[in-house]
Design a protein around this motif. Structure first.
Motif, PDB file in Angstrom:
ATOM      1  N   PHE A  57       0.810  -1.218   0.000  1.00 47.20           N
ATOM      2  CA  PHE A  57       0.000   0.000   0.000  1.00 47.20           C
ATOM      3  C   PHE A  57       0.850   1.279   0.000  1.00 47.20           C
ATOM      4  N   GLY A  58       2.174   1.123   0.072  1.00 46.64           N
ATOM      5  CA  GLY A  58       3.054   2.284   0.036  1.00 46.64           C
ATOM      6  C   GLY A  58       3.065   3.100   1.309  1.00 46.64           C
ATOM      7  N   TRP A  59       2.845   2.439   2.451  1.00 47.58           N
ATOM      8  CA  TRP A  59       2.814   3.123   3.739  1.00 47.58           C
ATOM      9  C   TRP A  59       4.219   3.268   4.339  1.00 47.58           C
ATOM     10  N   VAL A  60       4.304   4.116   5.351  1.00 49.17           N
ATOM     11  CA  VAL A  60       5.475   4.205   6.221  1.00 49.17           C
ATOM     12  C   VAL A  60       5.189   3.369   7.465  1.00 49.17           C
ATOM     13  N   GLN A  61       6.137   2.511   7.856  1.00 57.37           N
ATOM     14  CA  GLN A  61       5.949   1.729   9.081  1.00 57.37           C
ATOM     15  C   GLN A  61       6.845   2.286  10.180  1.00 57.37           C
ATOM     16  N   GLN A  62       6.270   2.382  11.387  1.00 51.35           N
ATOM     17  CA  GLN A  62       6.985   2.908  12.549  1.00 51.35           C
ATOM     18  C   GLN A  62       7.070   1.819  13.621  1.00 51.35           C
ATOM     19  N   PHE A  63       8.247   1.695  14.232  1.00 49.55           N
ATOM     20  CA  PHE A  63       8.448   0.724  15.305  1.00 49.55           C
ATOM     21  C   PHE A  63       9.046   1.440  16.515  1.00 49.55           C
ATOM     22  N   HIS A  64       8.290   1.471  17.608  1.00 47.19           N
ATOM     23  CA  HIS A  64       8.762   2.018  18.877  1.00 47.19           C
ATOM     24  C   HIS A  64       9.249   0.849  19.728  1.00 47.19           C
TER      25      HIS A  64
ATOM     26  N   LEU B 136      16.229  -7.179  15.078  1.00 43.87           N
ATOM     27  CA  LEU B 136      15.942  -6.057  14.186  1.00 43.87           C
ATOM     28  C   LEU B 136      16.587  -6.296  12.830  1.00 43.87           C
ATOM     29  N   SER B 137      17.833  -6.758  12.832  1.00 47.29           N
ATOM     30  CA  SER B 137      18.524  -7.063  11.582  1.00 47.29           C
ATOM     31  C   SER B 137      17.806  -8.159  10.801  1.00 47.29           C
ATOM     32  N   LYS B 138      17.403  -9.217  11.502  1.00 45.23           N
ATOM     33  CA  LYS B 138      16.705 -10.318  10.827  1.00 45.23           C
ATOM     34  C   LYS B 138      15.400  -9.848  10.199  1.00 45.23           C
ATOM     35  N   PHE B 139      14.652  -9.033  10.934  1.00 49.50           N
ATOM     36  CA  PHE B 139      13.385  -8.551  10.398  1.00 49.50           C
ATOM     37  C   PHE B 139      13.606  -7.682   9.165  1.00 49.50           C
ATOM     38  N   LEU B 140      14.473  -6.676   9.277  1.00 54.82           N
ATOM     39  CA  LEU B 140      14.701  -5.773   8.149  1.00 54.82           C
ATOM     40  C   LEU B 140      15.255  -6.533   6.953  1.00 54.82           C
ATOM     41  N   ASN B 141      16.149  -7.480   7.209  1.00 55.88           N
ATOM     42  CA  ASN B 141      16.736  -8.248   6.123  1.00 55.88           C
ATOM     43  C   ASN B 141      15.704  -9.131   5.429  1.00 55.88           C
ATOM     44  N   SER B 142      14.785  -9.713   6.215  1.00 57.38           N
ATOM     45  CA  SER B 142      13.761 -10.571   5.603  1.00 57.38           C
ATOM     46  C   SER B 142      12.857  -9.772   4.675  1.00 57.38           C
ATOM     47  N   MET B 143      12.548  -8.536   5.049  1.00 55.23           N
ATOM     48  CA  MET B 143      11.726  -7.693   4.191  1.00 55.23           C
ATOM     49  C   MET B 143      12.517  -7.206   2.977  1.00 55.23           C
ATOM     50  N   ASP B 144      13.759  -6.810   3.195  1.00 57.63           N
ATOM     51  CA  ASP B 144      14.583  -6.299   2.109  1.00 57.63           C
ATOM     52  C   ASP B 144      14.915  -7.393   1.088  1.00 57.63           C
ATOM     53  N   SER B 145      15.137  -8.614   1.569  1.00 53.39           N
ATOM     54  CA  SER B 145      15.510  -9.718   0.673  1.00 53.39           C
ATOM     55  C   SER B 145      14.436  -9.991  -0.360  1.00 53.39           C
ATOM     56  N   ASN B 146      13.188  -9.728   0.013  1.00 50.30           N
ATOM     57  CA  ASN B 146      12.063  -9.920  -0.914  1.00 50.30           C
ATOM     58  C   ASN B 146      11.646  -8.624  -1.593  1.00 50.30           C
ATOM     59  N   ASN B 147      12.491  -7.590  -1.421  1.00 49.45           N
ATOM     60  CA  ASN B 147      12.199  -6.265  -1.977  1.00 49.45           C
ATOM     61  C   ASN B 147      10.837  -5.755  -1.513  1.00 49.45           C
ATOM     62  N   LYS B 148      10.531  -6.004  -0.227  1.00 49.17           N
ATOM     63  CA  LYS B 148       9.256  -5.578   0.335  1.00 49.17           C
ATOM     64  C   LYS B 148       9.452  -4.719   1.591  1.00 49.17           C
ATOM     65  N   LEU B 149      10.602  -4.095   1.706  1.00 48.70           N
ATOM     66  CA  LEU B 149      10.849  -3.203   2.838  1.00 48.70           C
ATOM     67  C   LEU B 149      10.352  -1.811   2.481  1.00 48.70           C
ATOM     68  N   THR B 150       9.274  -1.403   3.116  1.00 44.79           N
ATOM     69  CA  THR B 150       8.730  -0.075   2.889  1.00 44.79           C
ATOM     70  C   THR B 150       9.512   0.952   3.700  1.00 44.79           C
ATOM     71  N   LYS B 151       9.205   2.217   3.540  1.00 41.58           N
ATOM     72  CA  LYS B 151       9.851   3.244   4.359  1.00 41.58           C
ATOM     73  C   LYS B 151       9.604   2.932   5.836  1.00 41.58           C
ATOM     74  N   THR B 152      10.643   3.042   6.638  1.00 41.11           N
ATOM     75  CA  THR B 152      10.623   2.540   8.017  1.00 41.11           C
ATOM     76  C   THR B 152      11.266   3.537   8.967  1.00 41.11           C
ATOM     77  N   ILE B 153      10.599   3.768  10.115  1.00 41.63           N
ATOM     78  CA  ILE B 153      11.158   4.612  11.181  1.00 41.63           C
ATOM     79  C   ILE B 153      11.306   3.750  12.434  1.00 41.63           C
ATOM     80  N   ILE B 154      12.500   3.763  13.013  1.00 42.55           N
ATOM     81  CA  ILE B 154      12.779   2.964  14.205  1.00 42.55           C
ATOM     82  C   ILE B 154      13.098   3.909  15.359  1.00 42.55           C
ATOM     83  N   TYR B 155      12.303   3.818  16.425  1.00 46.75           N
ATOM     84  CA  TYR B 155      12.500   4.646  17.616  1.00 46.75           C
ATOM     85  C   TYR B 155      13.088   3.789  18.725  1.00 46.75           C
TER      86      TYR B 155
END
Length: 468
Positions: free
Chosen positions: A291-298, A331-350
């Motif tokens: 959907f082209g959203w930004v995901q935020q993780f606190h 955090l690395s595993k999660f981001l890598n799993s999304m990026d590996s499938n080219n499905k990592l949307t814009k992401t903000i990590i707090y």
């Protein structure tokens, strides 16, 4: 009163002429994009007028509550049966004791910026100030929408559960209110399968989505339904609050069996909970990319530490703390799993633990792939880090390991309509940080360029990053 005889004067927190120039010529007039807060959308759509300062300023603020409790004030005067004026009197009497806590700065900035009151709040002037503010609040000029307009808020983003009807956002979208009010999708209750109330929540989600949730697949269908509904109503962000990221290995068969056990009221092991939470998080993050959203993780809050007071007052009443969870690997595993499938949307990590600042600043660089400016962001100092030192530490870590120039800046993360001077607080701290570097010869005296960077961090980067 002379400007510099006031505590909150025009050059407050600005320690040299370079900081002053950066703030006054570049930062202070930039509009505010408050992309994460917990403001109640019904009060915005109804353009609520509050009866008194306690209702708008103290009744939802657990920062203030914690300070009052520490000073030995009885709960009656905090969340209890005391009158609003009595509660304000107790808070006013607390303020002089909050020196060196950010509450002392915030309190006096908010009194000055909203109500033109430059007095230092104390028990001695509490009754007078309470009455003076009550008279001002009882006018249309101090309605919720006018308070937001007064602070130059261009857009803001509330935090809403998937079961919300969004009726108040719909009303605002049809109104003439100039501030853009959007929302963030917060589906944590659908993720936390270990909760005793999980099945009850799924009943509400089923009603909202009009999908019978009796399997893992139907849960995913219901969440997709609500993401689509939120998107149709202008939502372009989600938000999650986790102790740490969920990145356990799982199979589809395992996840379906785990859901079935929970649906039947059976106990789940810790491993099963983590596998399920990892699976549903991956599903949702793929949706956000679609959907082209930004995901935020606190990340990093240790919540509900005081079980006695939790039982008495419920969650979100001031009993949470900084956690010391291990963050990097998951955090690395999660981001890598999304990026590996080219499905990592814009992401903000707090981050809520300052010991993790450098790790967080380094981690985002692993997944900024050149496709989008600042695609993965190290979010501004959050919660216990939302203070002068915390903001400086976050910006220094980002500067040393990444690019401060790509930072999307500040947000209130607040439940109060009087919190927007926190953007000014951040901007002053930012300008002073850079101004000191110029004075020390660590940055060139290039006001045009550094002023542009200040404006980018305060407003332009967020304007470009978010699709409101």
């Amino acid at each position: 009163m002379d400007q510099h005889s006031k505590f909150i004067h025009s050059n407050f927190l600005l320690e040299n002429k370079f900081a002053e120039e950066l703030y006054h010529n570049f930062a202070c007039k930039m509009p505010i994009i408050d992309y994460h807060n917990h403001l109640p959308p019904n009060e915005i759509s109804e353009n609520k007028i509050f009866d008194n300062i306690t209702q708008i300023w103290i009744s939802e603020d657990h920062y203030k509550w914690r300070a009052m409790r520490t000073l030995g004030i009885d709960e009656k005067y905090i969340t209890g049966s005391a009158s609003d004026q009595e509660k304000f009197q107790k808070w006013a009497g607390t303020v002089p004791y909050t020196m060196r806590n950010p509450l002392y700065h915030w309190t006096h900035m908010e009194l000055d910026r909203y109500f033109g009151i430059s007095d230092l709040l104390s028990s001695e002037n509490a009754d007078r100030i309470y009455t003076e503010i009550a008279e001002k609040l009882d006018t249309e000029a101090f309605s919720v929408q006018n308070l937001l307009t007064k602070m130059n808020v261009e857009s803001l983003c509330t935090t809403d559960d998937p079961t919300d009807s969004l009726e108040h956002h719909q009303k605002l979208a049809k109104s003439e209110f100039k501030t853009k009010v959007s929302m963030a999708f917060r589906p944590d209750k659908a993720i936390f399968i270990g909760s005793d109330s999980y099945n009850d929540y799924l009943t509400k989600l089923a009603q909202a989505s009009e999908i019978n949730i009796d399997s893992y697949n139907s849960l995913c269908d219901a969440l997709r339904n609500r993401v689509a509904y939120f998107h149709a109503n202008g939502c372009r962000l989600c938000d999650h609050g986790f102790e740490h990221m969920y990145a356990e290995a799982f199979t589809e068969a395992e996840v379906k069996a785990i859901f079935k056990k929970k649906h039947e009221g059976l106990h789940l092991s810790k491993e099963e909970v983590l596998k399920f939470q990892s699976a549903i998080l991956i599903f949702l993050s793929e949706l956000y990319h679609e959907f082209g959203w930004v995901q935020q993780f606190h990340l990093g809050a240790l919540r509900n530490n005081n079980s006695r007071m939790l039982d008495h007052l419920g969650p979100d009443t001031g009993w949470d703390s900084i956690g010391d969870f291990q963050q990097a690997s998951s955090l690395s595993k999660f981001l890598n799993s999304m990026d590996s499938n080219n499905k990592l949307t814009k992401t903000i990590i707090y981050n809520n633990n300052p010991t993790d600042n450098n790790m967080m600043a380094a981690m985002i660089g692993n997944f900024n792939d050149g496709s989008i400016k600042g695609k993965v962001q190290f979010g501004s100092g959050w919660w216990f880090m939302d203070q002068k030192e915390g903001m400086i530490d976050q910006m220094n870590a980002l500067s040393n390991i990444g690019l401060l120039s790509c930072f999307i800046g500040m947000l209130t993360d607040s439940r109060s309509f009087l919190s927007f001077p926190r953007h000014e607080y951040f901007r002053r701290i930012l300008c002073n940080l850079l101004g000191k570097d110029i004075q020390n010869g660590e940055l060139p005296n290039d006001m045009k360029w550094i002023g542009k960077l200040v404006q980018d961090i305060c407003y332009n980067n967020a304007k470009e990053y978010f699709d409101f």
